[in-house]
Enzyme design. Structure first.
Site, PDB file in Angstrom:
ATOM      1  N   ASN A  21       6.365  -3.063  55.472  1.00  0.00           N
ATOM      2  CA  ASN A  21       5.318  -3.678  56.313  1.00  0.00           C
ATOM      3  C   ASN A  21       4.953  -5.330  56.117  1.00  0.00           C
ATOM      4  O   ASN A  21       4.946  -6.214  57.228  1.00  0.00           O
ATOM      5  CB  ASN A  21       4.064  -3.072  56.169  1.00  0.00           C
ATOM      6  CG  ASN A  21       4.102  -1.699  56.407  1.00  0.00           C
ATOM      7  OD1 ASN A  21       4.690  -1.399  57.353  1.00  0.00           O
ATOM      8  ND2 ASN A  21       3.436  -0.920  55.713  1.00  0.00           N
ATOM      9  N   VAL A  22       4.621  -5.857  54.868  1.00  0.00           N
ATOM     10  CA  VAL A  22       4.521  -7.192  54.568  1.00  0.00           C
ATOM     11  C   VAL A  22       5.693  -8.099  54.685  1.00  0.00           C
ATOM     12  O   VAL A  22       5.511  -9.084  55.287  1.00  0.00           O
ATOM     13  CB  VAL A  22       3.629  -7.252  53.238  1.00  0.00           C
ATOM     14  CG1 VAL A  22       3.310  -8.860  52.851  1.00  0.00           C
ATOM     15  CG2 VAL A  22       2.302  -6.394  53.343  1.00  0.00           C
ATOM     16  N   ARG A  32      14.447  -1.568  47.154  1.00  0.00           N
ATOM     17  CA  ARG A  32      15.264  -0.667  46.526  1.00  0.00           C
ATOM     18  C   ARG A  32      16.301  -0.024  47.248  1.00  0.00           C
ATOM     19  O   ARG A  32      17.406   0.517  46.442  1.00  0.00           O
ATOM     20  CB  ARG A  32      14.233   0.931  46.341  1.00  0.00           C
ATOM     21  CG  ARG A  32      13.358   0.678  44.937  1.00  0.00           C
ATOM     22  CD  ARG A  32      12.223   1.779  45.153  1.00  0.00           C
ATOM     23  NE  ARG A  32      11.400   1.667  46.269  1.00  0.00           N
ATOM     24  CZ  ARG A  32      10.156   1.927  46.204  1.00  0.00           C
ATOM     25  NH1 ARG A  32       9.719   2.434  45.010  1.00  0.00           N
ATOM     26  NH2 ARG A  32       9.370   2.086  47.213  1.00  0.00           N
ATOM     27  N   LYS A  34      -1.151  -7.033  43.714  1.00  0.00           N
ATOM     28  CA  LYS A  34      -2.010  -7.296  42.952  1.00  0.00           C
ATOM     29  C   LYS A  34      -1.671  -6.983  41.449  1.00  0.00           C
ATOM     30  O   LYS A  34      -2.354  -7.377  40.619  1.00  0.00           O
ATOM     31  CB  LYS A  34      -3.433  -6.240  43.284  1.00  0.00           C
ATOM     32  CG  LYS A  34      -3.695  -6.341  44.654  1.00  0.00           C
ATOM     33  CD  LYS A  34      -4.955  -5.278  44.819  1.00  0.00           C
ATOM     34  CE  LYS A  34      -4.398  -3.999  45.498  1.00  0.00           C
ATOM     35  NZ  LYS A  34      -3.720  -4.060  46.613  1.00  0.00           N
ATOM     36  N   GLY A  43      -1.647   4.053  59.816  1.00  0.00           N
ATOM     37  CA  GLY A  43      -0.930   3.291  58.891  1.00  0.00           C
ATOM     38  C   GLY A  43      -1.602   2.641  57.919  1.00  0.00           C
ATOM     39  O   GLY A  43      -1.003   1.757  57.179  1.00  0.00           O
ATOM     40  N   GLU A  56      -2.014   5.735  52.543  1.00  0.00           N
ATOM     41  CA  GLU A  56      -0.637   6.162  52.110  1.00  0.00           C
ATOM     42  C   GLU A  56      -0.445   7.751  52.385  1.00  0.00           C
ATOM     43  O   GLU A  56      -1.387   8.308  52.500  1.00  0.00           O
ATOM     44  CB  GLU A  56      -0.386   5.917  50.652  1.00  0.00           C
ATOM     45  CG  GLU A  56      -0.582   4.670  50.205  1.00  0.00           C
ATOM     46  CD  GLU A  56       0.437   3.730  50.277  1.00  0.00           C
ATOM     47  OE1 GLU A  56       1.679   4.056  49.883  1.00  0.00           O
ATOM     48  OE2 GLU A  56       0.484   2.330  50.281  1.00  0.00           O
ATOM     49  N   LYS A  87      -8.598  -4.656  42.610  1.00  0.00           N
ATOM     50  CA  LYS A  87      -9.179  -5.916  43.403  1.00  0.00           C
ATOM     51  C   LYS A  87     -10.017  -6.686  42.391  1.00  0.00           C
ATOM     52  O   LYS A  87     -10.328  -7.840  42.161  1.00  0.00           O
ATOM     53  CB  LYS A  87      -9.379  -5.665  44.822  1.00  0.00           C
ATOM     54  CG  LYS A  87      -8.174  -5.470  45.711  1.00  0.00           C
ATOM     55  CD  LYS A  87      -8.618  -4.850  47.163  1.00  0.00           C
ATOM     56  CE  LYS A  87      -7.454  -5.004  47.810  1.00  0.00           C
ATOM     57  NZ  LYS A  87      -7.631  -3.908  49.062  1.00  0.00           N
ATOM     58  N   GLY A 137      -4.234  -6.873  59.131  1.00  0.00           N
ATOM     59  CA  GLY A 137      -3.292  -5.959  59.069  1.00  0.00           C
ATOM     60  C   GLY A 137      -2.136  -6.848  58.495  1.00  0.00           C
ATOM     61  O   GLY A 137      -2.355  -7.802  57.885  1.00  0.00           O
TER      62      GLY A 137
HETATM   63  N1  LIG Z   1       0.049  -3.598  53.970  1.00  0.00           N
HETATM   64  C1  LIG Z   1      -0.901  -4.653  53.947  1.00  0.00           C
HETATM   65  O1  LIG Z   1      -1.435  -5.110  54.695  1.00  0.00           O
HETATM   66  C2  LIG Z   1      -1.119  -5.118  52.353  1.00  0.00           C
HETATM   67  C3  LIG Z   1      -2.273  -5.902  52.231  1.00  0.00           C
HETATM   68  C4  LIG Z   1      -2.424  -6.501  50.880  1.00  0.00           C
HETATM   69  C5  LIG Z   1      -1.638  -6.366  49.982  1.00  0.00           C
HETATM   70  N2  LIG Z   1      -0.766  -5.687  50.111  1.00  0.00           N
HETATM   71  C6  LIG Z   1       0.295  -5.392  49.249  1.00  0.00           C
HETATM   72  O2  LIG Z   1       1.430  -5.969  49.529  1.00  0.00           O
HETATM   73  C7  LIG Z   1       2.608  -5.091  48.883  1.00  0.00           C
HETATM   74  C8  LIG Z   1       3.636  -4.347  49.983  1.00  0.00           C
HETATM   75  O3  LIG Z   1       2.885  -3.796  50.989  1.00  0.00           O
HETATM   76  P1  LIG Z   1       3.742  -2.930  52.061  1.00  0.00           P
HETATM   77  O4  LIG Z   1       2.734  -2.472  53.103  1.00  0.00           O
HETATM   78  O5  LIG Z   1       4.719  -4.088  52.738  1.00  0.00           O
HETATM   79  O6  LIG Z   1       4.606  -1.840  51.233  1.00  0.00           O
HETATM   80  P2  LIG Z   1       5.733  -1.120  51.920  1.00  0.00           P
HETATM   81  O7  LIG Z   1       5.849  -1.142  53.342  1.00  0.00           O
HETATM   82  O8  LIG Z   1       5.793   0.203  51.048  1.00  0.00           O
HETATM   83  O9  LIG Z   1       7.136  -2.078  51.177  1.00  0.00           O
HETATM   84  C9  LIG Z   1       7.386  -1.829  50.019  1.00  0.00           C
HETATM   85  C10 LIG Z   1       8.544  -2.767  49.936  1.00  0.00           C
HETATM   86  O10 LIG Z   1       9.039  -3.114  48.663  1.00  0.00           O
HETATM   87  C11 LIG Z   1      10.248  -2.450  48.183  1.00  0.00           C
HETATM   88  N3  LIG Z   1      10.168  -1.947  46.914  1.00  0.00           N
HETATM   89  C12 LIG Z   1       9.373  -1.200  46.211  1.00  0.00           C
HETATM   90  N4  LIG Z   1       9.574  -1.147  44.892  1.00  0.00           N
HETATM   91  C13 LIG Z   1      10.614  -1.791  44.642  1.00  0.00           C
HETATM   92  C14 LIG Z   1      11.240  -2.261  43.319  1.00  0.00           C
HETATM   93  N5  LIG Z   1      10.769  -1.693  42.407  1.00  0.00           N
HETATM   94  N6  LIG Z   1      12.405  -3.345  43.525  1.00  0.00           N
HETATM   95  C15 LIG Z   1      12.814  -3.573  44.813  1.00  0.00           C
HETATM   96  N7  LIG Z   1      12.116  -3.169  45.929  1.00  0.00           N
HETATM   97  C16 LIG Z   1      10.868  -2.403  46.022  1.00  0.00           C
HETATM   98  C17 LIG Z   1      10.429  -1.402  49.102  1.00  0.00           C
HETATM   99  O11 LIG Z   1      11.750  -1.123  49.226  1.00  0.00           O
HETATM  100  P3  LIG Z   1      12.235   0.335  50.033  1.00  0.00           P
HETATM  101  O12 LIG Z   1      11.643   0.329  51.499  1.00  0.00           O
HETATM  102  O13 LIG Z   1      13.973   0.090  49.831  1.00  0.00           O
HETATM  103  O14 LIG Z   1      11.941   1.469  48.939  1.00  0.00           O
HETATM  104  C18 LIG Z   1       9.822  -1.803  50.669  1.00  0.00           C
HETATM  105  O15 LIG Z   1      10.792  -2.812  51.013  1.00  0.00           O
HETATM  106  C19 LIG Z   1       2.028  -3.753  48.106  1.00  0.00           C
HETATM  107  O16 LIG Z   1       1.792  -4.479  46.707  1.00  0.00           O
HETATM  108  C20 LIG Z   1       0.496  -3.827  48.786  1.00  0.00           C
HETATM  109  O17 LIG Z   1      -0.500  -3.454  47.822  1.00  0.00           O
HETATM  110  C21 LIG Z   1      -0.384  -4.912  51.502  1.00  0.00           C
END
Ligand SMILES: NC(=O)c1ccc[n+]([C@@H]2O[C@H](COP(=O)([O-])OP(=O)(O)OC[C@H]3O[C@@H](n4cnc5c(N)ncnc54)[C@H](OP(=O)(O)O)[C@@H]3O)[C@@H](O)[C@H]2O)c1
Length: 339
Positions: free
Chosen positions: A13-14, A45, A124, A205, A208, A223, A320
């Site tokens: 997502n990010v 991954r 984080k 969304g 989790e 946090k 978001g």
């Molecule tokens: N969503 C938000 O608005 C938000 C806000 C603040 C902070 N965050 C933080 O930002 C981070 C990402 O959030 P997200 O919502 O984008 O999560 P997400 O949609 O689940 O995406 C995670 C990404 O990281 C990859 N990944 C996970 N573990 C990995 C590893 N060991 N090696 C390589 N790639 C790996 C995944 O690959 P695959 O898809 O191939 O498995 C996917 O591309 C998290 O740490 C979250 O806490 C998110």
């Protein structure tokens, strides 16, 4: 004009929102900041480590499934080899949070800094578990380790203290830092059951499939750990934050509290003590006159008390992935301005 080779570690997502924002701001980055960029590496991954020195087209990455006219080479094996092959200048890390020890992301960031690559993370974990080490490494390498998006998405918290509040001493803070639980409590107040509220949070969304990290207060505790470690200079592990989630409050109690104009909120607190810091995450009834009471839905808030400014409150409305991506873009511009 400064040309940056960018690598994305994590493209969910990010990461995807960041790609869109980079594309959208290309002209402004060039005209206002003398910055040109191209994506020379992406690693997830499922995709493995991809590199293409002439640049990977963002459109191809944003397609579902990713569509490449010719496949970028997935050759490198370690993060260091991948970054070297991609000739990376900046690594954007947005892999999943590990609230127990911050790995493997911490190791990835260490590798990147050792490889003389600037690091911007939305994760984080590395900040909660390895801030001092990564910051010292960044300083030694004359690189930046920036993490604006780790708390309150893209709202300026760390840059506020770093750039606009010099020599200030933070004595305590309180806030609502977890969107999912705030949304769930609001849905219960509106008449939904706990389970229905969780399902709604998943449907839009923000929760989790396994929502326990939010519901049991872990996300908020990480946090608090990050804010305490970075802004108060007192390293505090997430497990050292007293933690209670929202599972046990009860639907009737949530609705009664709202009717009495003292709604339940999952409140984060930290306060400096002579020996260090005490910190907690727990449900509290907040009087309607408190700014925390008016924070609804997915919005969040933090209130700081310092030696120089008695009270300073930052509220973020309706965040978001784009908000989170903006924090990463702002960190990138900070790097570009200083290097
Ligand atoms: N969503 C938000 O608005 C938000 C806000 C603040 C902070 N965050 C933080 O930002 C981070 C990402 O959030 P997200 O919502 O984008 O999560 P997400 O949609 O689940 O995406 C995670 C990404 O990281 C990859 N990944 C996970 N573990 C990995 C590893 N060991 N090696 C390589 N790639 C790996 C995944 O690959 P695959 O898809 O191939 O498995 C996917 O591309 C998290 O740490 C979250 O806490 C998110």
């Amino acid at each position: 004009l400064k040309r940056y080779n960018l690598c994305l570690l994590g493209c969910g997502n990010v990461g995807r929102a960041l790609l869109k924002l980079l594309v959208e701001k290309t002209t402004e980055l060039r005209s206002a900041y003398d910055v040109e960029w191209r994506i020379t590496g992406v690693s997830t991954r499922r995709m493995g480590h991809l590199t293409r020195l002439e640049g990977i087209a963002p459109d191809a990455l944003l397609a579902d499934p990713p569509g490449f006219a010719s496949t970028p080479s997935p050759s490198a094996v370690t993060i260091k080899e991948w970054l070297e092959k991609a000739q990376a200048d900046v690594l954007f890390e947005s892999t999943s949070l590990n609230p127990e020890n911050g790995e493997p992301a911490t190791g990835y960031l260490r590798d990147a800094l050792e490889q003389n690559v600037h690091v911007v993370t939305a994760n984080k974990g590395p900040v909660a578990f390895a801030f001092d080490e990564l910051q010292a490494l960044a300083l030694a390498k004359n690189k930046r380790f920036l993490f604006e998006s780790t708390v309150m998405d893209g709202a300026p918290i760390f840059s506020l203290f770093r750039e606009a509040l010099p020599a200030v001493h933070l004595s305590c803070f309180s806030g609502i830092l977890n969107s999912t639980t705030n949304f769930i409590l609001g849905e219960i107040e509106a008449g939904n059951s706990f389970e229905e509220a969780v399902k709604k949070a998943q449907a839009i969304g923000i929760a989790e499939t396994d929502p326990s990290m939010d519901i049991d207060g872990w996300d908020a505790a990480v946090k608090v750990s990050v804010l305490t470690t970075v802004l108060m200079g007192v390293p505090l592990r997430p497990s050292e934050v007293q933690r209670e989630g929202i599972r046990t409050i009860g639907e009737d109690a949530v609705r009664r509290a709202r009717a009495e104009a003292k709604p339940y909120k999952l409140v984060c607190r930290a306060e400096r003590t002579p020996g260090g810091v005490t910190a907690s995450v727990r449900p509290e009834q907040v009087p309607a006159t408190n700014p925390l009471a008016s924070i609804t839905g997915t919005s969040s808030v933090v209130h700081f008390e310092t030696d120089s400014l008695p009270g300073l409150t930052v509220t973020e409305h309706n965040p978001g992935p784009r908000t989170t991506a903006y924090g990463m873009l702002a960190d990138f511009i900070t790097i570009a301005r200083r290097s």
